[in-house]
Write an enzyme that holds these catalytic residues in place. Structure first.
Site, PDB file in Angstrom:
ATOM      1  N   CYS A 156      -3.485  -3.418   4.212  1.00 52.22           N
ATOM      2  CA  CYS A 156      -2.588  -4.548   4.804  1.00 52.22           C
ATOM      3  C   CYS A 156      -2.921  -5.745   4.236  1.00 52.22           C
ATOM      4  O   CYS A 156      -2.374  -6.688   4.902  1.00 52.22           O
ATOM      5  CB  CYS A 156      -2.469  -4.472   6.425  1.00 52.22           C
ATOM      6  SG  CYS A 156      -1.845  -2.826   6.986  1.00 52.22           S
TER       7      CYS A 156
ATOM      8  N   HIS B 278      -2.600 -10.383  12.002  1.00 50.91           N
ATOM      9  CA  HIS B 278      -2.074  -9.110  11.322  1.00 50.91           C
ATOM     10  C   HIS B 278      -1.661  -8.174  12.812  1.00 50.91           C
ATOM     11  O   HIS B 278      -2.629  -7.993  13.345  1.00 50.91           O
ATOM     12  CB  HIS B 278      -3.149  -8.456  10.657  1.00 50.91           C
ATOM     13  CG  HIS B 278      -2.855  -7.135   9.902  1.00 50.91           C
ATOM     14  ND1 HIS B 278      -1.667  -6.608   9.593  1.00 50.91           N
ATOM     15  CD2 HIS B 278      -3.524  -5.810  10.264  1.00 50.91           C
ATOM     16  CE1 HIS B 278      -1.450  -5.378   9.391  1.00 50.91           C
ATOM     17  NE2 HIS B 278      -2.540  -4.951   9.625  1.00 50.91           N
TER      18      HIS B 278
ATOM     19  N   GLU C 226       0.708  -1.013   0.113  1.00 50.34           N
ATOM     20  CA  GLU C 226      -0.084  -0.030   0.034  1.00 50.34           C
ATOM     21  C   GLU C 226       1.037   1.096  -0.073  1.00 50.34           C
ATOM     22  O   GLU C 226       0.398   2.439   0.349  1.00 50.34           O
ATOM     23  CB  GLU C 226      -0.964  -0.033   1.196  1.00 50.34           C
ATOM     24  CG  GLU C 226      -0.406  -0.367   2.570  1.00 50.34           C
ATOM     25  CD  GLU C 226      -1.447  -0.187   3.653  1.00 50.34           C
ATOM     26  OE1 GLU C 226      -2.296   0.825   3.715  1.00 50.34           O
ATOM     27  OE2 GLU C 226      -1.525  -1.194   4.542  1.00 50.34           O
TER      28      GLU C 226
ATOM     29  N   SER D 171      -7.253  -2.777   6.410  1.00 53.11           N
ATOM     30  CA  SER D 171      -8.321  -1.437   6.733  1.00 53.11           C
ATOM     31  C   SER D 171      -9.077  -0.960   5.325  1.00 53.11           C
ATOM     32  O   SER D 171      -8.593  -1.267   4.212  1.00 53.11           O
ATOM     33  CB  SER D 171      -7.338  -0.049   7.036  1.00 53.11           C
ATOM     34  OG  SER D 171      -7.137  -0.462   8.504  1.00 53.11           O
TER      35      SER D 171
ATOM     36  N   SER E   3     -10.605   1.514  14.295  1.00 56.02           N
ATOM     37  CA  SER E   3     -10.104   0.383  13.499  1.00 56.02           C
ATOM     38  C   SER E   3      -9.868  -0.634  14.307  1.00 56.02           C
ATOM     39  O   SER E   3     -10.114  -1.935  13.828  1.00 56.02           O
ATOM     40  CB  SER E   3      -8.682   1.080  13.205  1.00 56.02           C
ATOM     41  OG  SER E   3      -8.224   0.094  12.358  1.00 56.02           O
TER      42      SER E   3
ATOM     43  N   ASN F 257       5.309  -1.755  12.442  1.00 52.68           N
ATOM     44  CA  ASN F 257       4.383  -2.081  11.753  1.00 52.68           C
ATOM     45  C   ASN F 257       5.008  -2.491  10.228  1.00 52.68           C
ATOM     46  O   ASN F 257       5.812  -1.628   9.915  1.00 52.68           O
ATOM     47  CB  ASN F 257       3.483  -0.680  11.579  1.00 52.68           C
ATOM     48  CG  ASN F 257       2.278  -1.142  10.976  1.00 52.68           C
ATOM     49  OD1 ASN F 257       1.834  -2.475  10.469  1.00 52.68           O
ATOM     50  ND2 ASN F 257       1.114  -0.273  10.904  1.00 52.68           N
TER      51      ASN F 257
ATOM     52  N   LYS G  22      -5.842  -8.024  21.413  1.00 50.48           N
ATOM     53  CA  LYS G  22      -7.550  -7.832  21.428  1.00 50.48           C
ATOM     54  C   LYS G  22      -8.221  -8.833  20.566  1.00 50.48           C
ATOM     55  O   LYS G  22      -9.195  -9.331  21.011  1.00 50.48           O
ATOM     56  CB  LYS G  22      -7.866  -6.391  20.910  1.00 50.48           C
ATOM     57  CG  LYS G  22      -7.223  -5.588  22.116  1.00 50.48           C
ATOM     58  CD  LYS G  22      -7.464  -3.938  21.466  1.00 50.48           C
ATOM     59  CE  LYS G  22      -6.929  -3.049  22.449  1.00 50.48           C
ATOM     60  NZ  LYS G  22      -7.598  -1.746  22.514  1.00 50.48           N
TER      61      LYS G  22
END
Ligand code: COA
Length: 392
Positions: A111, A233, A79, A308, A201, A275, A242
């Site tokens: 991503c 990811h 990206e 995203s 997000s 990242n 999470k």
């Protein structure tokens, strides 16, 4: 016939900052970055590296003569591409001297691009088992100095060779997908930095994970007990935590402990690099297989890919006999240990030297970059790449 990932190569430039130093410079508690976000170090990308050179550096580590002979599909997920028309895959093909009787193209969906590439490669190899495919996930994650996203920057490239009878892991079961038009993260054409609604997000990511996870298990008649590890990811480690937490209650207490342990192995590289956008999930997979000593041949690994905007996909792979590779373990350990630590001021200077989206002719300071492949200059709006192999 088994089809899957035969080799994985990784490259990230030699500069990094400590996120504790960054926290102090931004008047934040270091534990917010170390624990709250889950990141220890962050790769800093000089302007002599871009997605093309990083992909070439990652691929060069793993490609053999036999691979060069058999690769006729080159898919570049990114990206942060270098041209609005010409694909990074074509530049890469030339830098690596890959065959011209090949399909080479770029895929974009935040991503998620490398996962789309991997799944296309899988279909291709099923139909052409004597061929191989090179799939790339390469990006530079930039949010901007003094922004909330700054601590989740980084960059690097993953290169994967997809083949029949793979050494690392083979595909298992049919993927499940979920997509929706969502403004959680995007990068307008005029900008070198991403725009993000980070908290939103997070919620979308967990929501997409829960949907695709449930659907996958229903479709393939699996439960959480059937997985030895789940990899995510990981734009930053907390996001994966999470995701994992969202399904842990489906497991027994022992299984929860074991999945958490494996997650810790899968985050080791990412928490030190930052990242990677498209390559992030696959750096996490590499981290798991290189760092964990609990895994064995035949174990099922669940993979959650998220781009995203937004696209989610859940799929699984089974480990093959030679999934542990001493060369890869040494390479990653050396790469992470032998980097040059920058002060926050030095990082800011490098960040600000990133090439702008405008027409400039420039000779870059490539002598400071000891990578095999690098960007040497821009002349007449054309990127001039070179390599140590040529400049010796
Ligand atoms: N010690 C330990 N933890 C702390 C802390 C401290 N001193 N201070 C804060 N924290 C925790 C918070 O409780 C929070 O944890 P939680 O997420 O479990 O609730 C976490 O650290 C982050 O704090 P928060 O206040 O939410 O940080 P922020 O507003 O600066 O934003 C992000 C954090 C991740 C949202 C922001 O960095 C971002 O937008 N990054 C980009 C995200 C992205 O790229 N998304 C798209 C990719 S898929």
């Amino acid at each position: 016939m088994k089809v899957g990932i035969d080799k994985i190569g990784f490259y990230s430039p030699k500069f990094y900052i400590d996120t504790s130093d960054l926290a102090i410079a931004r008047n934040e508690d270091p534990n917010k970055y170390l624990i709250g976000i889950g990141q220890k170090k962050q790769a800093v990308i000089p302007n002599t590296q871009d997605v093309v050179t990083m992909a070439a550096n990652a691929s060069y580590k793993i490609i053999s003569h036999d691979d060069i002979d058999k690769i006729d599909l080159i898919i570049f997920g990114t990206e942060t591409g270098v041209d609005n028309s010409k694909s990074a895959a074509i530049y890469l093909q030339n830098l690596l001297s890959l065959k011209s009787s090949a399909r080479a193209f770029e895929i974009k969906q935040a991503c998620y691009g490398a996962t789309a590439g991997l799944q296309m490669a899988k279909e291709y190899i099923i139909n052409h088992p004597d061929k191989k495919a090179l799939v790339i996930g390469a990006d530079v994650a930039r949010y901007g100095i003094n922004t909330p996203g700054e601590v989740t920057q980084g960059g690097g490239a993953i290169a994967m060779i997809v083949s029949s009878n793979p050494s690392i892991a083979s595909f298992d079961g049919d993927s499940t997908f979920h997509s929706d038009d969502i403004m959680d993260f995007w990068r307008p054409l005029y900008s070198t930095e991403a725009l993000v609604d980070g908290h939103y997000s997070n919620n979308v990511y967990v929501d997409f994970f829960k949907k695709t996870w449930k659907e996958y298990n229903d479709k393939n008649q699996l439960s959480i007990d059937d997985y030895s590890a789940l990899v995510f990811h990981l734009p930053y480690v907390k996001m994966g935590i999470k995701g994992l937490r969202a399904v842990l209650s489906e497991a027994t207490e022992d299984k929860q402990i074991s999945l958490k342990n494996e997650f810790n192995f899968s985050k080791t590289y990412n928490e030190n690099i930052g990242n990677l956008y498209t390559g992030s999930l696959y750096l996490s997979l590499l981290s798991l297989i290189n760092e964990s000593s609990n895994l064995k041949y035949g174990d099922r690994i669940g993979l959650f890919s998220y781009g995203s905007g937004a696209q989610g996909e859940f799929f699984s792979m089974k480990l093959e006999k030679s999934f542990k590779n001493a060369k890869s373990i040494n390479d990653l350990n050396n790469l992470i240990a032998n980097r040059e630590k920058l002060s926050v001021e030095e990082y800011e200077n490098i960040f600000n030297q990133w090439l702008p989206i405008k027409n400039i002719d420039i000779d870059l300071n490539w002598q400071r970059d000891d990578s095999t492949f690098f960007l040497k200059s821009i002349k007449n709006s054309q990127r001039i790449y070179s390599s140590r192999l040529e400049e010796k």
